[in-house]
Design an enzyme around this catalytic site. Structure first.
Site, PDB file in Angstrom:
ATOM      1  N   LYS A  66      11.239  -5.424  13.357  1.00 61.32           N
ATOM      2  CA  LYS A  66       9.947  -5.053  13.934  1.00 61.32           C
ATOM      3  C   LYS A  66       9.241  -4.064  12.986  1.00 61.32           C
ATOM      4  O   LYS A  66       9.802  -3.640  11.985  1.00 61.32           O
ATOM      5  CB  LYS A  66      10.145  -4.436  15.321  1.00 61.32           C
ATOM      6  N   GLN A  95       8.487   5.631   5.312  1.00 60.69           N
ATOM      7  CA  GLN A  95       7.390   5.354   6.239  1.00 60.69           C
ATOM      8  C   GLN A  95       7.426   6.317   7.421  1.00 60.69           C
ATOM      9  O   GLN A  95       6.397   6.792   7.875  1.00 60.69           O
ATOM     10  CB  GLN A  95       7.505   3.910   6.748  1.00 60.69           C
ATOM     11  N   ILE A 128       0.839  -1.208   0.000  1.00 58.54           N
ATOM     12  CA  ILE A 128       0.000   0.000   0.000  1.00 58.54           C
ATOM     13  C   ILE A 128       0.867   1.248   0.000  1.00 58.54           C
ATOM     14  O   ILE A 128       0.429   2.324   0.411  1.00 58.54           O
ATOM     15  CB  ILE A 128      -0.971  -0.013   1.206  1.00 58.54           C
ATOM     16  N   GLY A 144       5.937   0.949  10.144  1.00 53.93           N
ATOM     17  CA  GLY A 144       4.954   1.720   9.376  1.00 53.93           C
ATOM     18  C   GLY A 144       4.176   2.736  10.184  1.00 53.93           C
ATOM     19  O   GLY A 144       3.626   3.682   9.622  1.00 53.93           O
ATOM     20  N   GLU A 145       4.092   2.544  11.485  1.00 53.97           N
ATOM     21  CA  GLU A 145       3.269   3.437  12.290  1.00 53.97           C
ATOM     22  C   GLU A 145       4.057   4.153  13.384  1.00 53.97           C
ATOM     23  O   GLU A 145       3.560   5.120  13.969  1.00 53.97           O
ATOM     24  CB  GLU A 145       2.120   2.645  12.929  1.00 53.97           C
TER      25      GLU A 145
END
Lengths: 168, 176, 729
Positions: free
Chosen positions: C689, C626, C469, C692-693
């Site tokens: 780990k 990201q 995405i 993305g956030e």
């Protein structure tokens, strides 16, 4: 209604509903889906194309208003094995993530650099009576009609600056 | 968007003739098409005036400028005379919209654009400006972007043009 | 043949540190980049299918009542109209992420304004749009329903509550304390590509070209919604124009397209309009948060309280997990936390990038800044003093943590030492301030599968229904396979986004790269073992590079080793004991410089830096991107983003990109990011780990804390728009 468009150097004759936007003419009638529909109201810039040398939102204009006009879309700027300098710089600098706003960003940047060459000022230009240097702040301001939710903005600025330096 | 008859005007007189009886003129279309898509505005005839010769900026005898209704926001902001002598007008234009929109939006259209009141845009809401007599949903609604001065109990909409503010400051007049 | 791997013990062998090909971690360009920059990547609503017609969905104008389509027959008779469909299978709201079954369905009753209650299909897009707008929707026998979170009934979320020690006493006895209430508004994911689906039926088989993040779940959700077997459903989603949570679960347009296509016997495209994306996909719940912190004279926390209230539609179980990182980010033996859910008739609340931490860590980090000011110590020092040795609630070890290094090296990189005193620095009309905040996000491994095939010509193909995405999946899976099989990046083809391929974890919760990457790794290990067996050597003695196998002083092209055969392995990873044995999380720190206009209160972010540790970085370029994206979401949360609900009927008044203000290019300076070296053996065999956030989890607080440093104004009601800042100046 009949409309003639010169798209990426090829003449197309369309017989379409007058309600058809230039964007929908490209996407629905000509199979040119490189121009994206992000908002359909001129708010996001994903549909940016270059008409008679100027960047515009193709979602906010009717195809029939452009009878005889020259339209450049992302498909006319470069192909995967023949990228323009800007397109190559976007790949190298990761000037995108999902890629949906990217064709609009590149069409916009292509025309934007021409605006700067022509001495157009911007909101952040100190002395608007003279022209502007292509600083990061100038690039950011001039590219603010192209939203990117992935927020590749710093990389977009980097890509545009590098491509401009290369061609200068 | 409702279906409409599309007419391309080739003279000002012709445009006026074609527009008789509820037609709308379209120039840049950046506001009108937006509203037509939402069916907030639904003209039966659209008269395209883009090919009329009203896109010039001329010096006037008294040291001013006469700006054609079809001069785009970009061309007006970038005009060397405006940048030098009336920079507030350039600044105001460059503070608004985006490069893409300024390339299409025109001087006449900018002045005639409709309010950005969220309730004017929402056909499910009452709006005296859109449908006179229905009321004003904005009064008790989300209205932090709307007017605090010059309002009435019928409407608290603002005019969205930055350019118009500069034009007022400069004492600009609309002329035929 | 399936190779199953369960993550039951730490993966102490760091194979990817020294694979000869050297791809993993390198800042390689995205392989799909040339398609994206030329407009030749095909997104959902771009497939050119013969005979396709267009559907437009219709919204409910009110928030309660039986839906009546008053002029249905007249609309059905309009030019080009093929069908006006109101069907009980239409979704009331999207499915939550990983739901795996249909959400509440039904188009005969409206529960919120903007609910999509019908679809109108016509030959052309223009005809469908006008017909949909012409449909008169009337609600009958509606009730007066609650749309205001302040007056709605509360449902405590028992599972989230913590009561450890005695916070009340700790607060009373503390040398320093803060007790503050903050609120954050609802946020919209606002991906650039609106939700869209094209449905085609071949007999009883449905193919849906959609824009989704988690295909294996979406397939089951769609099948369940339609009442058919999942085997009959295929979803294709090779390119997704952004998701940020809004495309985790099936959304209403997919079911509408499927029903319409079946009824008409023609392919049907249904794309949500931009206002519909805002009104009928997902919002992040607004939050009301109270944070209590008590500290001793040295600034060591003795107590930490965090109580939050969030909302959702009746019938939805999702409650924004605001406290998720508050459980482990800081020490303090007296702890009290609670989460309350209120029921509102506003659009559905669900996952928006980093559910929980995006707003929970942000407010906790504001409270920490308030405490640092109260004590009179440096905000970085306060954090450093309160890094817990072990999870402060469970006592478990952290799997790995470079929290301290992120704070220290981030401060150094930013030039934090130059921080001005409160309201001390002014440049012309601009007041300058610095602020910082910690970053934290839980880490999760999810079940995932991928097939890797080493082809006779010595190239490889990776296949999985994983999605990209914008996260970089095409890049990183190719890098992992290339390293493990000794192939240049170009010799690996990655095929994604098709439920016909092995089911993956999907893109969400920051778990996609590590989970799907591990499945590729596991498959490649099996291929290596088979190659070693063919060559009669032990697998660890096999060196693969540039398509050649080197072993026992010999070297041979892989194509020669294969002798016309191919080797295909299915890698299958499932989470195991390591998920529970330790506390797994990622950490970081943000630093920001703002300029606040003395006359208008306008805030500009001048500089912003993030230092992050998230285990092994698989691609330094895409991982950095990201983080840029997360930090920019933080700028939006801090300064501009707010879904504005009408106070009377709860509809989203600013339902478009002109009025919901996501950051534009000019709002974002040239952000800097540092990724710290880390290996997390407990996470997975990649020691990676999620990244993305992490970049959003607290980012906004760095900016609002900087506003305080510049102006002395605390805006506790996000976003910090100029009217709120100027009011305090």
């Amino acid at each position: 209604m009949e409309t003639n468009l010169e798209i990426n150097g090829t003449r197309h004759r369309l017989d379409i509903d007058p309600r058809t936007t230039l964007l929908d003419a490209l996407r629905h009638h000509l199979g040119l889906t490189g121009s994206k529909k992000g908002c359909d109201h001129g708010q996001c810039g994903a549909c940016t194309v270059i008409v008679n040398g100027r960047r515009i939102n193709s979602c906010l204009t009717l195809a029939c208003m452009h009878d005889g006009d020259e339209v450049t879309t992302i498909e006319g700027i470069g192909q995967p094995d023949n990228l323009s300098a800007l397109q190559a710089a976007f790949v190298q600098e990761d000037g995108f993530q999902c890629g949906y706003c990217t064709p609009g960003q590149i069409c916009s940047a292509t025309a934007m650099l021409e605006e700067v060459r022509n001495g157009w000022p911007s909101h952040v230009t100190d002395d608007i009576a003279s022209g502007a240097e292509l600083t990061d702040a100038e690039i950011s301001e001039r590219m603010s009609g192209n939203l990117c939710r992935c927020a590749a903005y710093p990389n977009i600025v980097e890509a545009i600056r590098k491509a401009a330096e290369k061609s200068a | 968007m409702r279906a409409f008859d599309y007419v391309r005007a080739d003279s000002a007189e012709g445009a006026v003739r074609d527009a008789a009886g509820g037609a709308a003129f379209i120039a840049g279309g950046t506001n009108l098409i937006d509203l037509m898509k939402l069916e907030v505005m639904s003209p039966e005839t659209l008269v395209d005036i883009n090919r009329l010769a009203m896109n010039g900026i001329e010096d006037t005898a008294d040291g001013g400028l006469r700006i054609g209704a079809l001069v785009t926001n970009s061309d007006l902001a970038n005009d060397s005379r405006v940048r030098r002598n009336w920079p507030v007008l350039s600044r105001a234009l460059l503070a608004g919209a985006s490069g893409q929109l300024r390339n299409k939006a025109t001087t006449g259209g900018n002045l005639l654009q409709r309010t950005r009141c969220l309730y004017f845009y929402d056909r499910a809401s009452a709006c005296n400006k859109r449908e006179p007599g229905t009321g004003c949903a904005a009064q008790e609604g989300f209205n932090r972007i709307l007017a605090v001065l010059g309002t009435s109990e019928h409407c608290i909409a603002t005019h969205p043009s930055d350019m118009a503010v500069a034009m007022r400051a400069l004492g600009a007049e609309g002329r035929r | 043949m399936t190779e199953h791997f369960k993550m039951d013990a730490p993966a102490t062998e760091h194979r990817l540190d020294d694979m000869a090909q050297g791809l993993v971690g390198a800042p390689l360009d995205r392989p799909e980049g040339p398609f994206k920059v030329t407009g030749t990547a095909t997104y959902a609503n771009e497939w050119q299918i013969e005979g396709m017609v267009h559907g437009i969905m219709v919204r409910s104008p009110g928030n309660s009542g039986r839906v009546v389509l008053a002029n249905r027959d007249a609309v059905a008779a309009m030019p080009g109209v093929l069908a006006v469909i109101q069907d009980d299978r239409l979704l009331r709201n999207p499915a939550q992420g990983t739901a795996d079954a249909a959400p509440i369905q039904g188009a005969r009753h409206a529960d919120y304004t903007g609910q999509l209650i019908a679809v109108v299909v016509a030959e052309s897009f223009e005809q469908a749009r006008h017909a949909a707008q012409s449909l008169t929707v009337v609600l009958e026998s509606g009730k007066t329903v609650t749309v205001d979170p302040d007056t709605a009934a509360v449902e405590p979320q028992e599972g989230q509550a913590v009561d450890q020690g005695d916070l009340e006493s700790a607060m009373r006895d503390a040398a320093h304390r803060v007790d503050v209430v903050y609120s954050t508004p609802s946020h919209s994911s606002s991906p650039m590509e609106p939700h869209a689906s094209i449905a085609t039926w071949d007999g009883d088989d449905l193919t849906l070209r959609g824009s989704y993040q988690m295909l294996k779940y979406n397939r089951n959700e769609l099948a369940d919604a339609l009442g058919i077997h999942p085997d009959r459903v295929r979803i294709i989603s090779p390119f997704v124009g952004g998701g940020f949570g809004s495309k985790l679960g099936l959304s209403p347009e997919a079911v509408a397209a499927a029903i319409a296509a079946q009824q008409l016997g023609r392919p049907v495209s249904v794309a949500l309009t931009r206002p519909q994306v805002y009104e009928a996909t997902m919002r992040r719940s607004e939050t009301h948060q109270r944070v209590r912190l008590s500290a001793d004279g040295d600034g060591r926390l003795t107590g930490l309280g965090h109580d939050a209230r969030v909302s959702n539609l009746p019938g939805e179980t999702f409650a924004e997990p605001v406290l998720q990182a508050s459980h482990f980010l800081y020490a303090g033996s007296n702890r009290q936390m609670s989460l309350d859910l209120v029921r509102l008739h506003r659009m559905c609340a669900g996952s928006v990038r980093a559910p929980g931490e995006a707003v929970g860590v942000t407010v906790l980090e504001n409270a920490m800044d308030e405490l640092a000011h109260e004590i009179g110590i440096d905000p970085v020092a306060l954090r450093l003093r309160n890094i817990p040795e072990t999870d402060p609630e469970s006592g478990k070890d952290f799997s790995s943590s470079r929290f301290r290094e992120a704070l220290e090296s981030g401060a150094e990189a930013f030039g934090w030492a130059d921080r001005p005193g409160l309201k001390e620095r002014r440049e012309g009309e601009w007041l300058i301030g610095y602020g910082m905040a910690s970053a934290a996000r839980i880490n999760v491994l999810m079940e995932s599968q991928a097939r890797v095939t080493l082809l006779p010509d010595g190239t490889a193909r990776v296949e999985t229904d994983m999605t990209d995405i914008g996260t970089g999946t095409y890049a990183i899976l190719g890098q992992i396979a290339g390293d493990m099989l000794g192939l240049p990046r170009d010799a690996v083809t990655v095929v994604l986004g098709d439920t016909g391929l092995p089911p993956a974890a999907g893109s969400g919760g920051s778990w996609g790269a590590a989970s799907s990457g591990t499945s590729v790794y596991v498959a490649c290990e099996a291929i290596r073992r088979q190659l070693a067996e063919r060559l009669g050597v032990a697998e660890p003695d096999l060196m693969l590079k540039d398509g050649r196998a080197t072993y026992a002083n010999q070297t041979q092209a892989l194509s020669d080793v294969l002798k016309g055969d191919e080797i295909a392995k299915l890698g299958h990873v499932t989470p195991g004991d390591t998920s529970k044995a330790v506390r797994q999380a990622t950490f970081g720190a943000y630093f920001a410089e703002v300029a606040v206009h003395a006359a208008t209160g306008e805030t500009r972010v001048r500089r912003m830096h993030g230092s992050f540790a998230a285990g092994r970085i698989l691609n330094a370029k895409t991982a950095r991107s990201q983080c840029l994206g997360g930090m920019t979401f933080g700028i939006g949360i801090a300064l501009t983003e707010e879904m504005a609900f009408d106070p009377r009927d709860g509809h989203v008044t600013n339902h478009n990109l002109a009025e919901y203000h996501i950051p534009v290019n000019a709002d974002v300076p040239q952000l800097t990011v540092a990724l710290l070296e880390e290996r997390d053996d407990w996470a997975n065999p990649l020691q990676a780990k999620g990244i993305g956030e992490l970049g959003i989890c607290g980012a906004a607080a760095a900016i609002t804390n900087a506003i305080f440093n510049a102006t002395g104004v605390r805006v506790r009601d996000y976003p910090a728009t100029l009217d709120k800042v100027i009011a305090g100046m």
